[in-house]
Enzyme design. Structure first.
Site, mmCIF file in Angstrom:
data_model
loop_
_atom_site.group_PDB
_atom_site.id
_atom_site.type_symbol
_atom_site.label_atom_id
_atom_site.label_comp_id
_atom_site.label_asym_id
_atom_site.label_seq_id
_atom_site.Cartn_x
_atom_site.Cartn_y
_atom_site.Cartn_z
ATOM 1 N N HIS A 135 0.848 -1.186 0.000
ATOM 2 C CA HIS A 135 0.000 0.000 0.000
ATOM 3 C C HIS A 135 0.879 1.229 0.000
ATOM 4 C CE1 HIS A 135 -3.512 2.490 0.781
ATOM 5 N NE2 HIS A 135 -2.727 3.181 1.589
ATOM 6 N N ASP A 173 -14.980 2.873 6.888
ATOM 7 C CA ASP A 173 -13.887 3.716 6.404
ATOM 8 C C ASP A 173 -14.355 4.570 5.228
ATOM 9 O OD1 ASP A 173 -11.112 4.646 6.087
ATOM 10 O OD2 ASP A 173 -11.301 3.582 4.186
ATOM 11 N N ARG A 225 -14.117 12.927 6.573
ATOM 12 C CA ARG A 225 -12.824 13.578 6.888
ATOM 13 C C ARG A 225 -12.432 14.532 5.778
ATOM 14 N NH1 ARG A 225 -9.190 8.756 7.097
ATOM 15 N NH2 ARG A 225 -7.535 10.274 7.303
ATOM 16 N N SER A 240 -7.441 4.122 8.942
ATOM 17 C CA SER A 240 -8.151 4.006 7.666
ATOM 18 C C SER A 240 -7.441 2.997 6.754
ATOM 19 C CB SER A 240 -8.199 5.391 7.007
ATOM 20 O OG SER A 240 -8.485 5.303 5.644
ATOM 21 N N LYS A 263 -8.632 -1.328 6.038
ATOM 22 C CA LYS A 263 -8.899 -1.901 4.705
ATOM 23 C C LYS A 263 -7.943 -3.056 4.424
ATOM 24 C CE LYS A 263 -8.516 2.090 2.554
ATOM 25 N NZ LYS A 263 -8.846 3.447 2.940
#
Ligand code: URA
Length: 435
Positions: free
Chosen positions: A83, A162, A169, A184, A188
């Site tokens: 990620h 999320d 947000r 967050s 995931k």
């Protein structure tokens, strides 16, 4: 549970809320029993007084519990994902994912859509005609077993809170809290049922986190959340002051990823993709050294195995895999604006933030989740920091389909470049490893 207003008050006064508080709060929010304005107040209170590391873990765990998790336990191979916290020109997932999958790792890449600068991995992939990212659980299992790589959109079932929280947000200036970012991302990623996760935490002008100290803090926080949930996590801190590679914009980035998979990619992009893939292989196979994982990653890129893997995955998801060798099949822009150098010198800076904003202004990115993006548009650099350029030579080109914002984008791009009389010191792309 205390009434929500009491929790907001406690958070406003700097108190740490418990695991139980977060579990109840988040599940009530998921059921629509906590209003958006109450949640916004709580998030803002936490941003102002700081969420603790325990609260970041509690939030992650509460968000995970509210959604479904992928169960890939029937596939007896290591599951490792990567990620990135998001950078300009960052198409590493399209290269490192196929390399790791070609090495036998299962890469269940579930992503949300990108906000800001340019699109996310899904947006880039969706510039390939026909490609589907909405994948049913059964298809997911089949493709993961057969190809070892799936690029899927975050469904309403995975980390549903999320999705809601991220939109909130974004609308309430509470995106850049380290605890909220960490929870967050991790809610995931941990829903993918992983054994390992490689994080690419971007540092610099074009990233969510401009400073190295904060980036390191974010990395440490995500590693500690992973550890508490039995997932091995490593984080690379990488420079994002200059765009990665030469292309910025969705179809343009698919094109450059395809070039990289055909051994014609730029050194910064290829080097980082190999490093990320090597760490995915290393985390997946506990008896490997990082050096041998790096050699294998390089080999799988050089011998075309990673390209074959990417081609098969695109076809499995309904996409036109011929785009990888015939770029005309990708969405094409209709207009081109060339930016040239005002004088002779060395490129000392290409501000990634400005270039990303310019690409977004042309339509490559979105400001809110409901915005459409234009897959064809973006910026293609002709030079990198350290290159010598002559007066009047080409610095980059802007590609667009609508002229509305072109002049403003041109201004931003011109301002992004700095020239110097002497050659700047070469920059390090990989700044640090946190584990
Ligand atoms: N990426 C995410 O998925 N979440 C954040 O909060 C920031 C970046």
């Amino acid at each position: 549970m205390d009434r929500i207003v009491d929790l907001i008050r406690s958070k406003r006064d700097g108190e740490e809320l418990s695991f139980e508080d977060y579990e109840r709060l988040i599940s009530a929010y998921a059921r629509g029993e906590v209003t958006e304005y109450q949640m916004a107040a709580l998030l803002m209170a936490g941003c102002c007084t700081e969420f603790t590391d325990n609260e970041a873990t509690a939030l992650t765990s509460a968000m995970l519990k509210c959604g479904e998790r992928l169960d890939l336990s029937a596939i007896e191979r290591p599951k490792v994902d990567k990620h990135s916290t998001g950078g300009v020109g960052d198409k590493v997932s399209l290269i490192a994912g196929p390399i790791a999958a070609a090495a036998g790792i299962v890469v269940p890449m579930v992503s949300g859509r990108g906000l800001g600068h340019t699109g996310g991995t899904l947006d880039k992939l969706e510039s390939i005609p026909g490609l589907r990212t909405t994948i049913t659980p059964v298809q997911f299992q089949q493709q993961a077993a057969e190809h070892g790589l799936v690029y899927a959109a975050q469904s309403n079932e995975i980390a549903p809170v999320d999705k809601k929280l991220y939109a909130l947000r974004n609308a309430t200036a509470t995106v850049d809290s380290l605890a909220l970012i960490a929870s967050s991302i991790m809610s995931k990623k941990l829903a993918e049922g992983l054994n390992g996760l490689v994080l690419d935490v971007k540092v610099g002008r074009g990233s969510l986190i401009p400073g190295r100290r904060e980036a390191r803090r974010l990395a440490q926080l995500m590693i500690s959340i992973g550890r508490r949930m039995d997932v091995s996590v490593q984080a690379l801190l990488t420079d994002m002051n200059e765009p990665l590679g030469f292309t910025i914009g969705n179809a343009l980035e698919v094109m450059e990823a395809a070039q990289a998979l055909q051994n014609q990619g730029p050194p910064d992009l290829v080097g980082l993709s190999i490093e990320v893939a090597a760490r995915m292989i290393y985390l997946g196979e506990s008896n490997r050294s990082i050096e041998s994982a790096r050699d294998q990653a390089q080999e799988l890129l050089t011998d075309g195995s990673a390209l074959a893997k990417f081609t098969a995955v695109i076809a499995a998801q309904g996409g036109d895999a011929e785009v990888l060798t015939d770029f005309q099949r990708l969405p094409n822009a209709t207009g081109e604006q060339i930016i040239t150098s005002p004088r002779t010198g060395f490129i000392s800076r290409i501000n990634a933030d400005d270039i990303g904003q310019a690409a977004s202004m042309l339509g490559a990115g979105r400001d809110s989740m409901d915005d459409d993006i234009d897959h064809a548009v973006g910026v293609v650099l002709q030079c990198k920091v350290g290159d010598q350029v002559a007066e009047g030579s080409r610095l980059c080109a802007l590609y667009y389909t609508d002229e509305t914002n072109v002049q403003e984008a041109v201004q931003l791009v011109e301002d992004a470049f700095r020239l110097s009389a002497s050659q700047p010191e070469p920059r390090e792309l990989a700044l640090d490893l946190v584990q």
